[in-house]
Design an enzyme around this catalytic site. Structure first.
Site, mmCIF file in Angstrom:
data_model
loop_
_atom_site.group_PDB
_atom_site.id
_atom_site.type_symbol
_atom_site.label_atom_id
_atom_site.label_comp_id
_atom_site.label_asym_id
_atom_site.label_seq_id
_atom_site.Cartn_x
_atom_site.Cartn_y
_atom_site.Cartn_z
ATOM 1 N N ASN A 15 -48.429 -33.853 15.578
ATOM 2 C CA ASN A 15 -49.284 -32.780 16.007
ATOM 3 C C ASN A 15 -49.335 -31.587 14.967
ATOM 4 O OD1 ASN A 15 -46.653 -31.895 15.980
ATOM 5 N ND2 ASN A 15 -46.498 -31.889 18.066
ATOM 6 N N ALA A 241 -41.074 -24.604 10.753
ATOM 7 C CA ALA A 241 -41.874 -24.927 11.874
ATOM 8 C C ALA A 241 -43.385 -25.074 11.293
ATOM 9 C CB ALA A 241 -42.016 -23.934 13.227
ATOM 10 N N LYS A 242 -44.068 -26.140 11.830
ATOM 11 C CA LYS A 242 -45.376 -26.350 11.552
ATOM 12 C C LYS A 242 -46.303 -24.960 11.550
ATOM 13 C CE LYS A 242 -44.705 -31.196 12.846
ATOM 14 N NZ LYS A 242 -45.318 -32.118 13.742
ATOM 15 N N ARG A 243 -46.173 -24.705 12.991
ATOM 16 C CA ARG A 243 -46.894 -23.490 13.318
ATOM 17 C C ARG A 243 -46.773 -22.217 12.412
ATOM 18 N NH1 ARG A 243 -42.576 -23.851 17.295
ATOM 19 N NH2 ARG A 243 -41.624 -22.134 17.517
ATOM 20 N N GLY A 245 -46.470 -22.219 9.320
ATOM 21 C CA GLY A 245 -47.206 -22.666 8.238
ATOM 22 C C GLY A 245 -46.016 -23.202 6.872
#
Length: 285
Positions: A15, A241-243, A245
């Site tokens: 994701n 976290a990916k979200r 960045g």
């Protein structure tokens, strides 16, 4: 007596791209298996509904090669839905799960103290069965399940023997509205199916093991040992976290950075400015 081969796994969800936190987790799992001459497995956890992006699985493989890791690949989660449903049905037949239509807002308004996964569910639908036509999740009746399972323990390689305390979570969700099995059910079944003997994962998932140990007891699954390693955090203490960045491994790879050098720095706990290791990560809002 035949010795049991050490089997570990790295199980990313497609994701979003992998970042340094994922690299560290993969290296810990890889090196733990290699230490014993065992097997390191890659499992793609691709049942996260519309958020899953199948094309990222190929990027993940390239990232692991770039880091200098070798692995065996297991079937992705999307091929295991029948097994998840069978496990849920087994629990349903024993009266250990129930349907729940409560919204997050309703749970937050009615719940007491927060648990490891958020507000502890107050049992509203356990006491008052919802309409059979309403969209619902399936929750595990923790009180009934723990009464059947009895006292449980589990072993963490870094912290020793632990008493099982699944009641900390309340009645956890095992089957979701927007996707099949929850993380708790899917990961527990997957690790058993893949023959994982040492479950390596971040310290932020330490508490989840209480629930997984209970599910193993209820479903008659083998019990591995666990290894909860520190996680990479930003300067403000939040987990990468990916979200938010966090720089991706793919970007580093495409820029010409050396993957083996990155892996060596992670093994030596030397990171980019503003990134450090933390043994505990508070639950994020």
């Amino acid at each position: 007596m035949v010795a049991v081969t050490t089997v570990t796994r790295f199980a990313p969800s497609p994701n979003g791209p992998l970042h340094l936190g994922h690299a560290f987790a993969a290296i810990v799992a890889h090196d733990r298996a290699m230490r014993d001459g065992g097997a390191f497995m890659l499992r793609i956890e691709d049942i996260d509904g519309a958020r899953s992006r199948p094309e990222l699985a190929g990027e993940f493989r390239e990232d692991l090669r770039w880091l200098g890791l070798a692995w065996r690949e297991t079937p992705p989660q999307s091929t295991r839905l029948t097994a998840y449903r069978a496990a849920l049905e087994s629990l349903r037949e024993r009266g250990l799960v129930y349907r729940c239509t409560c919204t997050r807002a309703e749970i937050a308004a009615a719940a007491g103290a927060p648990g490891p996964d958020g507000p502890v569910y107050p049992g509203t639908c356990r006491h008052n069965a919802p309409s059979p036509d309403a969209p619902a999740v399936w929750r595990l009746d923790i009180a009934r399940a723990t009464a059947i399972a009895g006292p449980l323990t589990w072993h963490d390689e870094r912290r020793g023997l632990q008493p099982g305390r699944p009641e900390l979570f309340g009645d956890v969700v095992l089957w979701r509205k927007d996707a099949p099995a929850s993380y708790h059910l899917a990961a527990t079944l997957d690790d058993a199916a893949d023959g994982v003997t040492v479950v390596t994962r971040g310290a932020d998932l330490f508490a989840a093991t209480h629930v997984h140990r209970l599910l193993q007891a209820l479903l008659g699954l083998p019990v591995p040992v666990w290894h909860h390693h520190p996680v990479l955090v930003e300067a403000d203490g939040r987990k990468l976290a990916k979200r938010r960045g966090a720089p991706s491994l793919a970007d580093r790879r495409h820029s010409g950075e050396s993957g083996t050098a990155v892996a060596q720095a992670l093994r030596a706990a030397r990171f980019d400015t503003g990134i450090s290791l933390s043994e505990y990560v508070d639950r994020e809002p």
